[in-house]
Design an enzyme around this catalytic site. Sequence first.
Site, mmCIF file in Angstrom:
data_model
loop_
_atom_site.group_PDB
_atom_site.id
_atom_site.type_symbol
_atom_site.label_atom_id
_atom_site.label_comp_id
_atom_site.label_asym_id
_atom_site.label_seq_id
_atom_site.Cartn_x
_atom_site.Cartn_y
_atom_site.Cartn_z
ATOM 1 N N GLU A 1 62.635 63.845 5.709
ATOM 2 C CA GLU A 1 63.217 65.193 5.653
ATOM 3 C C GLU A 1 63.017 65.652 4.223
ATOM 4 O OE1 GLU A 1 64.904 68.247 4.946
ATOM 5 O OE2 GLU A 1 66.778 67.122 4.848
ATOM 6 N N GLU B 1 59.158 74.883 -4.209
ATOM 7 C CA GLU B 1 60.607 74.769 -4.068
ATOM 8 C C GLU B 1 61.268 74.779 -5.443
ATOM 9 O OE1 GLU B 1 63.539 72.346 -1.155
ATOM 10 O OE2 GLU B 1 62.129 71.116 -2.298
ATOM 11 N N LYS C 1 70.356 53.123 0.161
ATOM 12 C CA LYS C 1 70.172 53.374 -1.262
ATOM 13 C C LYS C 1 70.525 54.846 -1.523
ATOM 14 C CE LYS C 1 67.258 54.915 -4.793
ATOM 15 N NZ LYS C 1 68.250 55.810 -5.378
ATOM 16 N N CYS D 1 67.858 71.972 0.851
ATOM 17 C CA CYS D 1 66.444 71.971 1.246
ATOM 18 C C CYS D 1 66.122 73.099 2.210
ATOM 19 C CB CYS D 1 66.063 70.627 1.852
ATOM 20 S SG CYS D 1 67.091 70.147 3.253
#
Length: 484
Positions: free
Chosen positions: A257, A391, A182, A291
């Site tokens: 992750e 973040e 996906k 990331c």
Amino acid sequence: MTTPIRPSGRGNGMHHRHIYLDGTWTAATSSAVIDVVEPATEKVIGSVPDGTRQDVDAAVDAARRAFAGWAALAAPRRAAYLREVAEAIERRGPELAELVTREVGTPIGFARIAQVGLAALAFRTAAEVGEAFTYEHRQARSLLIREPFGVVGAITPWNYPLYQVAAKAAYALAAGNTVVLKPSETAPLSVFALTEIMDEVGLPAGVFNLVSGTGPVVGQALAAHPDVDVISFTGSTEVGKTVSRTAAGTVKRVGLELGGKSPTVLLPDAEVGEVVPRAVAAAFVNNGQTCCALTRLVVPRSRKEEVERAAAKAAGATRLGDPLLPGTQLGPLACAGQRDRVRRHIQRALEQGATLVTGGAEPPEDQPYGYYVRPTVLSDVTTAMDIQHEEVFGPVLVIECYDDEDEAVALANATPYGLAAAVWSADRDRAVAVARRIRAGQVEVNGGGFNPRAPFGGYKQSGNGREHGVFGLEEFLEVKSLQL
């Protein structure tokens, strides 16, 4: 079969009406579609099916039926397919790079090298690792066997749409698993092109399946599905928690992750003129939408003003503009929501007491449209501020100050994340000693180079499990012991 994507200009449409199931391009069960918007122009450039739970069921069923045959295939045979995929990615490199740039906003030069180049490299490396791996060995009276789990559900993000698929699918396939993928609904077009490649190299039917759609529908169905043996997810920490909770109902293996808030630690003997421009570039890589981007610069308090001047100069020299132009270093963010979120982060940091070194929350003056954010550096950032530990996922670097080495390490570790870090010192041994104290999955020492076989993954809320190399392969292998 769908028409292959051949983008040759901004006006071309790229509209898909089929998903890929059991080796065939198949109409989705719903006629609904998801539009793909080009972040540089804010125009719709394509669309993909808005998949359903029924589509996931069909894909998982195909993958389950294909599993035994694929797992029984010798590892060198599986590796040969992956090498063909890598070669096809390289042949279509310019086209794929343009496609990623148009759907993500990545500058075209970086798209060629990283978005496409690293994807091909991951398929090639997975082939090498899978072919060389020892799947059985004797230990005393036992025969220890590493064997594939079965069906892997891969849920991938938009920031590196091809590379993140490669990190999961290539290693899962090398290990003998079958895959249901996906992709992100924000940037699925390049993944459809990759699936065309999978089809063209002749992977056996059902070994690789693609279902586009949203996270709450397709992602949720994959994570909950009783016939999916492993979920491999890359994305935000909050969504990762939801995936884990959903997958727990069937006690399947879950690899995550997730996010990061990674520091560059500049030790007092490091050369500011060398380190700071590289730190700015590391924070702004892929428009800051990485990331493991090194978005915090931790520096000696005595050198704060020197660092600020160097950071302002480096950020000010960063060329922002049309990502398809060769000289562009910073393109637009991937979507309007992400642009707005980053600007809110900047504004809130200033309200909480951060100092604006350069950039800011205002739209760039010379970009009347597109999801652009000014390259921004903030200083006087403390652990009390949200931007120190949340973040941002945009071109924003924050500067934090320390008084001694212990405080530098404490600051480096003062976030919920632990994905990446960097340490700079004129004394390599000193840099290594500090790097050992940082709680992160990978730490650069004095700009150490990229290793495609090194394990990638994080500590704390940056996730669990590892990708790439032998560790990446082992994530997709179960352990069995035969007592002889």
